[in-house]
Design an enzyme around this catalytic site. Structure first.
Site, mmCIF file in Angstrom:
data_model
loop_
_atom_site.group_PDB
_atom_site.id
_atom_site.type_symbol
_atom_site.label_atom_id
_atom_site.label_comp_id
_atom_site.label_asym_id
_atom_site.label_seq_id
_atom_site.Cartn_x
_atom_site.Cartn_y
_atom_site.Cartn_z
ATOM 1 N N GLU A 124 0.815 -1.166 0.108
ATOM 2 C CA GLU A 124 -0.132 0.204 0.013
ATOM 3 C C GLU A 124 0.885 1.135 -0.139
ATOM 4 O O GLU A 124 1.945 1.324 0.484
ATOM 5 C CB GLU A 124 -0.868 -0.046 1.159
ATOM 6 N N CYS A 152 -2.257 1.782 7.870
ATOM 7 C CA CYS A 152 -1.534 0.797 7.277
ATOM 8 C C CYS A 152 -2.172 -0.575 7.381
ATOM 9 O O CYS A 152 -2.333 -1.125 8.233
ATOM 10 C CB CYS A 152 -0.211 0.771 8.060
#
Length: 356
Positions: A89, A346
Site C-alpha cells: 500500500e 497501514c
C-alpha cells in the site's frame, strides 16, 4: 517472474557502469523521472538501436494498481500488486490546498506527502497494527519503493518540479530493509531523478537501535521518526514486542547520537490509545524521556480496524495530553487524521481487498 531488470533499481552511478557512453544514464534518468516516460521507445533523444536494447533488457516498474480509494479529505490510498503477486500500500496525502487569486492565477501550489511501504508485511508484531497480522513476506527492492512515488506523481499529474515530502511509514519496518531504503533515498534525491532532498524524506522506525546507528553513520541527511507509543518498557513490550530486543533506553541513546540538521528535530510518534497510554501520567513520563533531545512529538489518535483490540481516544484527552507537553516546552502537534472514511491506516485496504 520477469528476467528484465527494473530500471528504477539503479542509481545513476550504477547505470553509468551499464550503459555507454556514460551520459546516456543522465538522459535515461531525465526521461524516466522528469518526463514520466513509460516506454523506452519514446526516448527520442536516444539512438534507436539503444532504445531497442533498453526495451529488451529493462522495465520501468513492477507496480500494478489493483485498487484505490479516495477520501473526502482528498487522501488517496493505493493497493499495488508486484510482479510476484504480493501486494503493498501507499498513500497520497494532500497537506495544503492550491491557492488562487480572483483571476484564477495560482498563488501557492498544492503540497503533498507520499507515504510508502518498504516491505511486504512486517515482522515487528505491533499489537495495534493490522499489517503485523500477516507477518513479513519479503523486503521491497529500491525500485519497488521508488516506483510507488513515481507512479503516484505521474497518475496524479504532479509536475516533476512540484515539491513533495516522502515518509517511509507504510507497510514494513524501513530499518529492517535499510540497504534498499537508503538506496531509494539516494535515487529520489538525485537532481536528474525526482530531486527530493533527503531533508524532505522521513524514515520511521519502531526503534531498531542498532540500525538507527547504522543509518546515522551513512550520513544521508534524512529525517528520523521514532514510533514510541509508550513511556515504559513494560507497556511498550506489550504493544510492540520489538521492545524486548531494543528497549527504550537503547533507543534514546541511539537517537541522542543520531546526526540531524540543526534546523530539524527528531520526530517521536505517539499513538494515543484510549485508556492505555493517553493519561497525563504518561505525558509526564514522556517529558522526562525527551529531556535534552531536540524533539517534536506527533500525537496520533488510534484508527480502529476490524478485530482491533483497542479504541480511539477522545479528542478532549488528546488535547489535554498535548497541552501538558506544550506547557513543559515540548513541541507537540496532533496529527490530523486523514482517510478515516477509506481505512487509510497501514494494511487496512489490503486486508479488505483480500476478503472480497
Amino acid at each position: 517472474m520477469s528476467e528484465l531488470k527494473n530500471m528504477l533499481d539503479f542509481t545513476k552511478e550504477e547505470l553509468e557502469n551499464l550503459v555507454q557512453p556514460k551520459f546516456r544514464a543522465k538522459q535515461i534518468f531525465e526521461w524516466v523521472y522528469k518526463k514520466y516516460a513509460d516506454d523506452f521507445l519514446q526516448m527520442s533523444s536516444l539512438p534507436k538501436d539503444f532504445r531497442v536494447y533498453l526495451q529488451k533488457n529493462f522495465h520501468f516498474s513492477p507496480l500494478k494498481c489493483v485498487k484505490d480509494e479516495k477520501s473526502k479529505d482528498g487522501s488517496i490510498k493505493y493497493l499495488f500488486e508486484l510482479l510476484d503477486g504480493k501486494k503493498i500500500e501507499a498513500v497520497l496525502l494532500p497537506m495544503k490546498e492550491e491557492l488562487v487569486d480572483e483571476n484564477g492565477k495560482i498563488i501557492k501550489h498544492a503540497r503533498y506527502t507520499i507515504c510508502v511501504s518498504s516491505q511486504v508485511g512486517c515482522k515487528s508484531g505491533c499489537s495495534f497494527c493490522l499489517t503485523a497480522k500477516g507477518g513479513l513476506s519479503r523486503n521491497l527492492s529500491a525500485g519497488e519503493i521508488v516506483g510507488q512515488i513515481l507512479w503516484i506523481k505521474k497518475h496524479n499529474k504532479i509536475p516533476y518540479e512540484r515539491r513533495v515530502n516522502i515518509v517511509y511509514m507504510g507497510m514494513g519496518e524501513p530499518l529492517d530493509n535499510l540497504k534498499n531504503v537508503s538506496k531509494a533515498v539516494k535515487i529520489l534525491a538525485d537532481n536528474d531523478a525526482l530531486a527530493i532532498s533527503p531533508r524532505r524524506q522521513t524514515i520511521s522506525t519502531s526503534g531498531l537501535a542498532k540500525q538507527i546507528k547504522e543509518l546515522g553513520e551513512m550520513n544521508l541527511g534524512v529525517l528520523l521518526a521514532i514510533s514510541l507509543h509508550a513511556v515504559n518498557d513494560e507497556l511498550r513490550s506489550e504493544l510492540m514486542p520489538i521492545n524486548k530486543a531494543y528497549n527504550i533506553a537503547s533507543i534514546m541513546e541511539a537517537v541522542r547520537n543520531f546526526p540531524i540538521d540543526q534546523r530539524k528535530r527528531v520526530m517521536f510518534e505517539y499513538l494515543l490509545i484510549d485508556g492505555i497510554n493517553d493519561k497525563i501520567e504518561h505525558a509526564k513520563e514522556l517529558v522526562k524521556l525527551l529531556n535534552g533531545i531536540k524533539a517534536k512529538v506527533n500525537l496520533i489518535l488510534f484508527n480502529p480496524h476490524e478485530g482491533s483490540l483497542y479504541n480511539r481516544p477522545s479528542v478532549e484527552n488528546a488535547i489535554k495530553f498535548q497541552d501538558y507537553l506544550s506547557a513543559k516546552g515540548v513541541t507537540c502537534t496532533i496529527r490530523e487524521s486523514k482517510g478515516l472514511d477509506i481505512s487509510a491506516a497501514c494494511g487496512q485496504l489490503k486486508e479488505r481487498q483480500s476478503k472480497q
